[in-house]
Motif scaffolding. Structure first.
Motif, short mmCIF file in Angstrom:
data_model
loop_
_atom_site.label_atom_id
_atom_site.label_comp_id
_atom_site.label_asym_id
_atom_site.label_seq_id
_atom_site.Cartn_x
_atom_site.Cartn_y
_atom_site.Cartn_z
N ALA A 72 47.27 51.36 23.76
CA ALA A 72 48.56 52.21 23.74
C ALA A 72 49.08 51.38 22.86
CB ALA A 72 48.94 52.31 25.14
N GLU A 73 49.30 50.21 22.59
CA GLU A 73 50.08 49.48 21.50
C GLU A 73 49.38 49.41 20.13
OE1 GLU A 73 53.01 47.70 22.24
OE2 GLU A 73 52.78 47.11 24.39
N ALA A 74 48.29 49.92 19.91
CA ALA A 74 47.69 49.74 18.64
C ALA A 74 48.59 50.30 17.42
CB ALA A 74 46.33 50.81 18.64
N ARG A 75 49.41 51.05 17.69
CA ARG A 75 50.43 51.20 16.43
C ARG A 75 51.68 50.61 16.33
NH1 ARG A 75 48.18 55.28 13.50
NH2 ARG A 75 46.70 56.81 14.28
N THR A 76 51.73 49.81 17.19
CA THR A 76 52.96 48.83 17.22
C THR A 76 52.67 47.73 16.54
OG1 THR A 76 53.56 49.38 19.82
CG2 THR A 76 54.70 47.39 18.75
N THR A 77 53.68 47.52 15.54
CA THR A 77 53.51 46.32 14.54
C THR A 77 53.47 44.95 15.13
OG1 THR A 77 55.87 45.95 13.93
CG2 THR A 77 54.82 47.79 12.67
N ALA A 127 51.21 37.10 26.82
CA ALA A 127 51.77 38.32 26.84
C ALA A 127 51.28 39.14 25.58
CB ALA A 127 53.31 38.18 27.06
N ALA A 128 51.46 38.41 24.33
CA ALA A 128 51.03 38.83 23.31
C ALA A 128 49.56 39.22 23.26
CB ALA A 128 51.37 38.03 21.87
N LYS A 129 48.85 38.51 23.72
CA LYS A 129 47.46 38.67 23.75
C LYS A 129 47.05 40.23 24.50
CE LYS A 129 45.55 34.73 25.02
NZ LYS A 129 44.79 33.73 25.37
N ARG A 130 47.95 40.35 25.61
CA ARG A 130 47.56 41.53 26.44
C ARG A 130 48.25 42.84 25.51
NH1 ARG A 130 49.70 38.06 30.63
NH2 ARG A 130 51.76 39.06 30.32
N ARG A 131 49.39 42.71 24.92
CA ARG A 131 49.78 43.78 24.02
C ARG A 131 48.91 43.94 22.88
NH1 ARG A 131 56.16 43.94 23.71
NH2 ARG A 131 55.59 45.67 22.61
N LEU A 132 48.42 42.85 22.28
CA LEU A 132 47.59 43.30 20.89
C LEU A 132 46.22 44.01 21.55
CD1 LEU A 132 48.23 40.03 19.29
CD2 LEU A 132 49.01 42.01 18.52
N TRP A 175 43.07 38.79 16.04
CA TRP A 175 42.89 39.03 17.46
C TRP A 175 42.78 40.53 17.79
CZ3 TRP A 175 42.06 35.86 21.72
CH2 TRP A 175 42.13 36.41 22.84
N ARG A 176 44.00 41.33 17.40
CA ARG A 176 44.06 42.59 17.97
C ARG A 176 42.80 43.32 17.21
NH1 ARG A 176 49.10 46.03 15.68
NH2 ARG A 176 49.80 45.77 18.03
N ARG A 177 41.97 43.34 16.01
CA ARG A 177 41.23 43.74 15.55
C ARG A 177 39.73 43.70 16.31
NH1 ARG A 177 41.61 41.76 10.70
NH2 ARG A 177 42.87 43.57 9.81
N GLN A 178 39.56 42.39 16.58
CA GLN A 178 38.59 41.97 17.47
C GLN A 178 38.78 42.38 18.94
OE1 GLN A 178 38.70 37.41 17.66
NE2 GLN A 178 38.19 37.37 15.56
N GLU A 211 41.12 51.82 12.92
CA GLU A 211 41.73 52.32 11.74
C GLU A 211 43.16 52.66 12.03
OE1 GLU A 211 40.03 56.60 11.25
OE2 GLU A 211 38.25 55.72 10.82
N ALA A 212 43.46 52.62 13.47
CA ALA A 212 45.13 52.56 13.45
C ALA A 212 45.66 51.25 13.22
CB ALA A 212 45.30 52.76 15.11
N VAL A 213 44.71 50.12 13.34
CA VAL A 213 45.48 48.93 13.19
C VAL A 213 45.53 48.66 11.70
CG1 VAL A 213 44.75 46.19 13.40
CG2 VAL A 213 44.13 47.82 15.12
#
Length: 355
Positions: A304-309, A295-300, A340-343, A353-355
């Motif tokens: 749409a979740e790019a600004r969620t910490t 679930a974390a991988k999907r959200r990262l 992971w999110r950056r990739q 940039e949002a990350v």
């Protein structure tokens, strides 16, 4: 008393070395073989050098003393590799390295005041390692899905670690205020201490001597049952479990296997066996983490979740803090959640940039 001490200590040393040989020649994992042999050799050396007559019989050879330098970490490392599934790396070997280096410092500096300080630090560190092993054995008992490891947890290894704590604490107390009387006979270098170690070692051998994969080995998925009725029952249980997980039952913070078994109207031991043998998980935390990390991988990876910490995602997925989430995520993916999110979002410069 001397003959009794020599006999019981020799029995303990022989049992320890036989146990190490059995593990080393078994088909268990490479890390388990290395740690099993290491623990056996260092503990046998420690038992030998703690007895002046036995060590004198070896001509006070420096080899056993050198091997015994890291005995304070042997039991701890065995517990962490077998029960916590830690890989054998330079990081997990750090306590061993520290004990060896500090022991060599004591040899070089003896009998200076600095050597005495190092001795106190070494024994305190060994006591903390043993105490940590006690906590690990007790904490993971409920969530362990492998029956062989659950048997090994019960109170045998815990008592062994407690004895390690006791020996270290007794040594520290005796250093500060010399003791006398019956208490001193419980030290590792005395007859009763040797007898306790012999009993513990023989009991450990009874659990580990065959080096069962159910204790040391990796989890594996069992094939379908030959009994059609039994297979149908297990499939129905798996479907019920999948339905609960699909409804994000894994999101509940503090969820235990007992609570899940109650929800599924199953005996806890059947659910434990089901998750282990049909889904291939060694402990309940791994089972929950598998769902949470997916679930974390999907959200990262979701723009749409790019600004969620990352912390907000971790808390929302049922983790009590960011540290356990980062460790669990890295154990599965090999990288941190941020990496992971950056990739995952690398195709969009704006999102980077949002990350």
């Amino acid at each position: 008393m001397l003959l009794i001490d020599m006999f019981t200590r020799g029995l303990a040393v022989g049992a320890i070395l036989m146990l190490g040989l059995a593990i080393g020649r078994s088909q268990v994992s490479r890390d388990a073989r290395i740690v099993g042999v290491y623990a056996a050799v260092t503990l046998a050396a420690w038992m030998t050098t703690e007895s002046e007559p036995l060590w004198a019989a070896l001509g006070h050879s420096p080899a056993p003393m050198f091997l015994a330098l890291s005995s304070g970490s042997a039991f701890w490392l065995l517990v962490m590799v077998v029960f916590e599934d830690w890989p054998l790396t330079w990081l997990t070997a750090t306590p061993t390295i520290l004990l060896v280096v500090s022991g060599l410092v004591m040899w070089v500096e003896a009998p200076s005041g600095f050597s005495a300080t190092v001795w106190v630090v070494r024994n305190s560190f060994s006591a903390l390692l043993s105490l940590h092993a006690v906590v690990v054995v007790a904490r993971g008992w409920r969530g362990d899905l492998m029956q062989g490891r659950r048997w090994a947890r019960a109170p045998l290894l815990g008592f062994g670690a407690v004895f390690g704590v006791f020996v270290s604490v007794m040594s520290l107390i005796n250093r500060a205020h010399p003791l006398s009387g019956g208490w001193m006979l419980l030290e590792a270098g005395e007859v009763y201490g040797a007898a306790i170690m012999a009993l513990l070692t023989l009991a450990l051998g009874a659990v580990f001597l065959q080096a069962r994969p159910s204790v040391f080995g990796p989890a594996g998925r069992r094939a379908e049952l030959a009994d059609a009725r039994g297979e149908a029952v297990e499939r129905a249980m798996l479907q019920k479990l999948d339905a609960i997980m699909a409804a994000e039952g894994w999101r509940r913070e503090g969820l235990t296997i007992g609570q899940l078994a109650q929800e599924m109207a199953l005996p806890e031991h059947r659910l434990r066996r089901l998750i282990n043998t049909r889904l291939g998980h060694r402990n309940f935390a791994d089972f929950l983490n598998a769902h949470r990390i997916e679930a974390a991988k999907r959200r990262l990876a979701d723009p749409a979740e790019a600004r969620t910490t990352v912390a907000a995602i971790a808390f929302d997925l049922g983790y009590g803090s960011l540290g356990p989430f980062n460790r669990a995520f890295r154990a599965v993916t090999g990288v941190t959640p941020t990496a992971w999110r950056r990739q995952a979002l690398s195709a969009s410069p704006d999102l980077q940039e949002a990350v």
